[in-house]
Design an enzyme around this catalytic site. Structure first.
Site, PDB file in Angstrom:
ATOM      1  N   GLU A  61       2.506  -1.023   4.519  1.00  0.00           N
ATOM      2  CA  GLU A  61       2.029   0.425   4.234  1.00  0.00           C
ATOM      3  C   GLU A  61       3.625   1.210   4.061  1.00  0.00           C
ATOM      4  OE1 GLU A  61      -0.755   1.896   3.818  1.00  0.00           O
ATOM      5  OE2 GLU A  61      -1.948   0.875   4.611  1.00  0.00           O
TER       6      GLU A  61
ATOM      7  N   ASP B 263      -3.889   2.587  -4.801  1.00  0.00           N
ATOM      8  CA  ASP B 263      -2.286   2.206  -4.130  1.00  0.00           C
ATOM      9  C   ASP B 263      -1.664   0.963  -4.716  1.00  0.00           C
ATOM     10  OD1 ASP B 263      -4.457   1.526  -2.295  1.00  0.00           O
ATOM     11  OD2 ASP B 263      -2.802   1.339  -0.886  1.00  0.00           O
TER      12      ASP B 263
ATOM     13  N   HIS C 110      -2.821  -2.688  -3.253  1.00  0.00           N
ATOM     14  CA  HIS C 110      -4.051  -2.540  -2.798  1.00  0.00           C
ATOM     15  C   HIS C 110      -5.010  -2.646  -3.781  1.00  0.00           C
ATOM     16  CE1 HIS C 110      -6.506  -0.823   0.711  1.00  0.00           C
ATOM     17  NE2 HIS C 110      -7.000  -1.949   0.242  1.00  0.00           N
TER      18      HIS C 110
ATOM     19  N   HIS D 133       0.968  -1.099   0.096  1.00  0.00           N
ATOM     20  CA  HIS D 133      -0.023   0.053  -0.045  1.00  0.00           C
ATOM     21  C   HIS D 133       0.949   1.260   0.118  1.00  0.00           C
ATOM     22  CE1 HIS D 133      -3.431  -2.514   2.059  1.00  0.00           C
ATOM     23  NE2 HIS D 133      -2.396  -3.110   2.384  1.00  0.00           N
ATOM     24  N   TYR D 134       0.210   2.216  -0.325  1.00  0.00           N
ATOM     25  CA  TYR D 134       0.860   3.636   0.020  1.00  0.00           C
ATOM     26  C   TYR D 134      -0.119   4.350   1.214  1.00  0.00           C
ATOM     27  CZ  TYR D 134      -2.013   5.948  -3.518  1.00  0.00           C
ATOM     28  OH  TYR D 134      -3.015   6.569  -4.401  1.00  0.00           O
ATOM     29  N   THR D 135       0.405   4.990   1.887  1.00  0.00           N
ATOM     30  CA  THR D 135      -0.414   5.667   3.036  1.00  0.00           C
ATOM     31  C   THR D 135      -1.334   6.821   2.616  1.00  0.00           C
ATOM     32  OG1 THR D 135       1.411   7.096   3.711  1.00  0.00           O
ATOM     33  CG2 THR D 135       1.286   4.995   4.689  1.00  0.00           C
TER      34      THR D 135
END
Length: 820
Positions: free
Chosen positions: A118, A189, A179, A46-48
């Site tokens: 993340e 993401d 994700h 994921h990216y946050t």
């Protein structure tokens, strides 16, 4: 940074470290089973979308989300340390809340069997809600700026991922996903800037072989992969898309997610040959057993499409080579080289062609024709049959052709209408008087057309196309009705668009009405939908209620069923609209049935319903006044009969969002068609003229064609118009006279073969093959004031005999049969 948060994070990390070092022991006697596997099946990245400090708050504080690991990025002002650290937030053996509603490779809710990482990265996204109301992650109205990932951060991610894969051997390379891969309609993401190929080079994740990609790309450039097969291939790889054959928003989002992972230089959500090639190349490398049936299907579908494309459509009612080849000849000698055709006395044509000099003897009704001797190749011979034909069935016999191995291409067009109204002008005086008297008393207007034995014997216009203003006052300058006026034919759409299209698709081998609906609409499942066949919709035996007011949030099924977009309406019909009764229990006339049938036609043909019918039925017949959404296709409102005076408000009694409050003229009246389906639906939306309807009726009286245009075989027409065994007033898409059971529509004289339909706006059709008779009555009966009777109300136009069909049909039959 907030020091209490850092301190709390340190305590959590210490506790997790202590927990991971515990040795789990028991006094139980061990008897290891060979039948088990590891719980962790996927690694999700994921990216946050927020900085480090906000990420910690979201992922660590109570009532937030979580992930197993958090990887910061260099240069983040909110990050408190000098060197990058990988932070473990949840032990790998525990369930973190990072995936949400998700799907990958047959598993849902990936929180249960995945590890989440993340990665701090902050894109900037915004929507343009002026262009569309969609909030799709990959919608055309969304603009996102994705920053590059920190190289040092990616090194940490790669090292962490390698360690995770070593600890969890059941994570397949194809199960290292983003994700967006597991939730493409909700998430984008880690975005198109994430270096998936760099991870692959370090042994993390999957990628395709370039040579394999190129091979499929060249193949698909020649013959593209259809939407249904692409959906099936994406699902075979792991994505949660359902094969529907329609390139809908879900499919576009899935394709965009795939492109962000494997083709990040072209993230447009459009399935081109390179995208399809990448999917197939990945399947070949990682799932060859899943690829094989898909590749076979691609080849067979291409072959079938080529065969259908190459299959010549008959031109006319006879279009054959005679004498028949030896392999096709019957041992019953008298049946060979003969054919029957419909004609009328002193009418008909015979068209001959050959590819070599031929001498032929051809008879029509036992009379030898005087044709060229010999027939020459490259020439078309067009002979009149007016001295040989009779009303009804005629016989063609190619008695002899020389040389012995030669054949003659023989064509006989279907009968076409001729105008003979002058000869019958006085025959319909009683009908004219009735309609004219109604107009004098306030009825708006009508057009009546009658065909008999291949002739137009009545074609008259009465009254006004537009007579009243929005308040119900007579206009000072009303628009006269003409024989060329277009009408909203309402539910006649069911018969002359949807049913005729389905008859044609059956003729072309593209539709089987005995198949379950889900055969053509795969998502049509659950709550008994699997038990419904296509013919149950056609015969109104499916169990649906008469209609769903999708256009109104206060509909009986609740706000969930409110829709004023076609995509949502179709989704509700396919997955949510409930049944009133079981399949086949009773016959209930339902618009929902035909809305679904329109969707089936669009799925099979890959074309919108209006485009298919206009290109494959109306235009080939020369009908340029039969169309959906006429105002969007160059027609003017004054050419079209008006309907309700104050929009869909029933004189101000009804209200819902976006309701029209002006006189309707050129827009389909039906609320479901206009608001919920954008004017194009299987149950309503078609506009036409009496003259165009006459051609369609004659095509049916001809058994399925007109002139050189073959629509379908007569056996298919018979199958669609025969009565249902338990409801004799219903055929498949058609209503039937049923020996007087529908006298209010057909009148008392219609034969047991008569069929047709009605339309709410005030239109009715009758096709009676026993008498070779067709009647179309087009009125704008709803273009009148509304009278109230307590809480009830009624359109004044429906109080007149002209607006209620039966009396007019009775008068026409009496005129034709000489009973007046």
């Amino acid at each position: 940074m907030n020091r209490p948060i850092v301190r709390k994070l340190s305590i959590i990390l210490l506790a997790l470290t202590s927990l991971s070092s515990c040795s789990w022991t028991s006094d139980y006697e061990q008897l290891p089973s060979a039948n088990y596997d590891h719980r962790i099946k996927s690694l999700v990245l994921h990216y946050t979308a927020i900085d480090y400090q906000k990420s910690v708050q979201v992922l660590v504080e109570p009532k937030g989300l979580s992930s197993h690991y958090l990887v910061p990025e260099s240069g983040d002002p909110s990050y408190p340390y000098d060197d990058l650290k990988v932070l473990q937030l949840v032990d790998e053996r525990e369930r973190a809340w990072h995936a949400g509603d998700s799907y990958w490779q047959g598993r849902t809710d990936l929180n249960d069997h995945s590890i989440g990482i993340e990665i701090v990265n902050v894109p900037q996204c915004e929507w343009d809600n002026q262009s569309t109301a969609s909030r799709a992650e990959h919608g055309e109205n969304r603009l996102c700026i994705f920053p590059d990932f920190d190289p040092q951060q990616i090194e940490k991610v790669i090292e962490l991922a390698q360690q995770i894969l070593a600890r969890h051997p059941d994570i397949h390379p194809t199960a290292v996903v983003g994700h967006s891969d597991i939730a493409p309609t909700r998430k984008n993401d880690p975005g198109p800037r994430f270096p998936w190929y760099q991870l692959y080079q370090q042994g993390v994740g999957a990628w395709y072989e370039q040579d394999t990609l190129s091979r499929y790309w060249r193949e698909f450039n020649q013959q593209p992969v259809n939407t249904g097969l692409l959906q099936a291939a994406l699902r075979a790889y792991g994505y949660g898309v359902t094969e529907t054959g329609v390139y809908d928003e879900t499919t576009a989002s899935t394709v965009a997610a795939f492109q962000m992972h494997f083709l990040p230089w072209q993230v447009d959500g459009k399935a081109d040959s390179q995208t399809a090639a990448a999917v197939f190349a990945l399947l070949e490398r990682y799932f060859p057993e899943r690829l094989e049936p898909l590749w076979q299907r691609y080849q067979s579908e291409n072959k079938a499409e080529q065969q259908v494309a190459e299959l010549p459509q008959p031109r006319g009612q006879i279009d054959v080579l005679l004498p028949e080849p030896e392999a096709q000849r019957s041992t019953r000698e008298w049946v060979n080289d003969k054919a029957a055709f419909k004609s009328y006395a002193k009418r008909g044509r015979l068209i001959l062609e050959t590819d070599q000099p031929v001498t032929a003897e051809i008879e029509v009704n036992g009379q030898l024709l005087n044709i060229a001797t010999p027939l020459q190749p490259g020439k078309t011979y067009d002979y009149s049959l007016q001295r040989r034909t009779r009303d009804g069935i005629n016989q063609l016999f190619v008695r002899k052709v020389e040389p012995a191995d030669a054949q003659v291409h023989v064509r006989v067009p279907y009968p076409q209408l001729v105008d003979n109204t002058a000869a019958y002008a006085k025959r319909f005086a009683a009908v004219d008087e009735l309609i004219e008297q109604d107009v004098a008393n306030g009825f708006p207007g009508a057009v009546l057309l009658v065909i008999k034995d291949g002739e137009i014997i009545k074609h008259s216009a009465y009254g006004y196309a537009k007579r009243y203003d929005t308040q119900g006052n007579k206009l000072a300058q009303p628009t006269p009705m003409t024989t060329d006026t277009l009408f909203d034919i309402a539910s006649n759409t069911k018969a002359f668009a949807t049913s005729m299209a389905m008859m044609q698709l059956v003729d072309r081998g593209l539709l089987d009405v005995n198949q379950p609906i889900y055969h053509y609409l795969p998502e049509y499942r659950g709550d008994g939908r699997e038990a419904r066949l296509v013919k149950d919709l056609l015969q109104h035996q499916s169990g649906y209620a008469p209609q769903v007011h999708f256009f109104d949030p206060d509909n009986k099924l609740g706000k969930r069923f409110f829709s004023q977009t076609k995509a949502k309406t179709e989704q509700l019909m396919l997955t949510a609209v409930p049944f009133d009764v079981g399949v086949g229990v009773q016959t209930t006339y339902s618009d929902t049935n035909f809305m679904l049938l329109g969707t089936i036609i669009e799925r099979i043909t890959g074309m919108p319903l209006d485009q298919y019918t206009e290109q494959n039925i109306y235009t080939p017949l020369g009908l340029h006044d039969t169309l959906f959404n006429p105002l969007e296709k160059g027609r003017e409102a004054h050419e079209i009969a008006a309907t309700e005076l104050l929009g869909n408000t029933r004189g101000g009694r009804i209200d819902f969002p976006n309701i029209r409050q002006y006189t309707l003229q050129g827009e389909v009246h039906d609320e479901k068609a206009f608001y919920a389906m954008q004017g194009i639906a299987g149950h309503a939306g078609l506009f036409s003229t009496a003259a165009d309807m006459a051609v369609l009726m004659q095509s049916l009286l001809n058994g399925g064609g007109y002139g050189n245009v073959h629509l379908f075989d007569s056996s298919i027409m018979d199958a669609f118009t025969k009565p249902h065994e338990n409801a004799r007033t219903f055929g498949m898409g058609w209503r039937r006279a049923a020996d007087g059971q529908l006298r209010w529509h057909f009148g008392p004289y219609a034969s047991h073969l008569a069929f047709g339909h009605t339309g709410w706006t005030g239109t009715a059709t009758v096709i009676d093959p026993a008498l070779d008779l067709g009647i179309v009555l087009l009125t704008n009966a709803r273009h009148t004031p509304i009278e109230a009777d307590g809480d009830a109300y009624e359109f004044v136009g429906k109080q007149f005999e002209s607006g209620n069909y039966g009396s007019i049909m009775t008068g026409v039959y009496e005129a034709v049969l000489g009973l007046d």
